[in-house]
Design a protein around this motif. Structure first.
Motif, PDB file in Angstrom:
ATOM      1  N   THR A   3       0.855  -1.187   0.000  1.00 43.73           N
ATOM      2  CA  THR A   3       0.000   0.000   0.000  1.00 43.73           C
ATOM      3  C   THR A   3       0.887   1.233   0.000  1.00 43.73           C
ATOM      4  N   VAL A  26      -5.248   8.538 -12.616  1.00 43.05           N
ATOM      5  CA  VAL A  26      -6.143   7.462 -12.182  1.00 43.05           C
ATOM      6  C   VAL A  26      -6.711   6.739 -13.405  1.00 43.05           C
ATOM      7  N   VAL A  29      -4.002   4.522 -14.977  1.00 44.55           N
ATOM      8  CA  VAL A  29      -3.762   3.308 -14.196  1.00 44.55           C
ATOM      9  C   VAL A  29      -4.889   2.314 -14.440  1.00 44.55           C
ATOM     10  N   VAL A  37      -3.060  -3.627 -10.016  1.00 43.58           N
ATOM     11  CA  VAL A  37      -3.366  -2.559  -9.060  1.00 43.58           C
ATOM     12  C   VAL A  37      -4.835  -2.673  -8.656  1.00 43.58           C
ATOM     13  N   TYR A  40      -6.642   2.046  -6.503  1.00 43.11           N
ATOM     14  CA  TYR A  40      -5.863   3.247  -6.825  1.00 43.11           C
ATOM     15  C   TYR A  40      -6.860   4.387  -6.800  1.00 43.11           C
ATOM     16  N   PHE A  54      -3.313  10.128  -2.620  1.00 45.73           N
ATOM     17  CA  PHE A  54      -3.500   8.872  -3.346  1.00 45.73           C
ATOM     18  C   PHE A  54      -3.451   7.731  -2.350  1.00 45.73           C
ATOM     19  N   GLU A  56      -3.073   3.711  -2.810  1.00 44.27           N
ATOM     20  CA  GLU A  56      -2.755   2.769  -3.874  1.00 44.27           C
ATOM     21  C   GLU A  56      -2.426   1.402  -3.288  1.00 44.27           C
ATOM     22  N   TYR A  58      -0.927  -2.424  -4.509  1.00 38.98           N
ATOM     23  CA  TYR A  58      -0.259  -3.188  -5.566  1.00 38.98           C
ATOM     24  C   TYR A  58      -0.189  -4.639  -5.130  1.00 38.98           C
ATOM     25  N   HIS A  67       4.795   0.032 -12.063  1.00 37.67           N
ATOM     26  CA  HIS A  67       4.011   1.276 -12.054  1.00 37.67           C
ATOM     27  C   HIS A  67       4.925   2.490 -12.180  1.00 37.67           C
TER      28      HIS A  67
END
Length: 100
Positions: A3, A26, A29, A37, A40, A54, A56, A58, A67
């Motif tokens: 994160t 955004v 992505v 992801v 996000y 943000f 995020e 992963y 990324h």
């Protein structure tokens, strides 16, 4: 799961431009990294329209590394020049528990 929490501060008067650049990120992505992801999202502070955050997630370190090397990440970096009041604050966490 990795994160990332990233906080970006707009220069006064540049909030709308920064918001547009971050919103484009955004969308990029979502279009290009959705498999790696799972989350996000972009937020703005309730009490300060210059503060953006943000959140995020992963799937793994490889997804996070990939990324950072995308064309849309490089493009965002170029767009941020002149919009930020300072350097972004970026924190990295490893998920240990949660509700999915």
């Amino acid at each position: 799961m990795i994160t990332i929490v990233a906080r970006l501060q707009a220069q006064p008067g540049k909030e709308a431009e920064l918001r547009a650049a971050l919103t484009e990120m955004v969308a990029a992505v979502k279009a290009n990294e959705a498999g790696a992801v799972p989350a996000y999202s972009l937020h703005v502070a309730d009490n300060d329209p210059t503060t953006f955050l943000f959140y995020e997630n992963y799937r793994d370190a490889a997804a996070f590394e990939a990324h950072g090397k995308t064309d849309h990440m490089r493009a965002l970096g170029a767009k941020l020049a002149g919009l930020l009041a300072g350097r972004p604050v970026i924190e990295r966490y490893m998920k240990i528990a949660g509700v999915d």
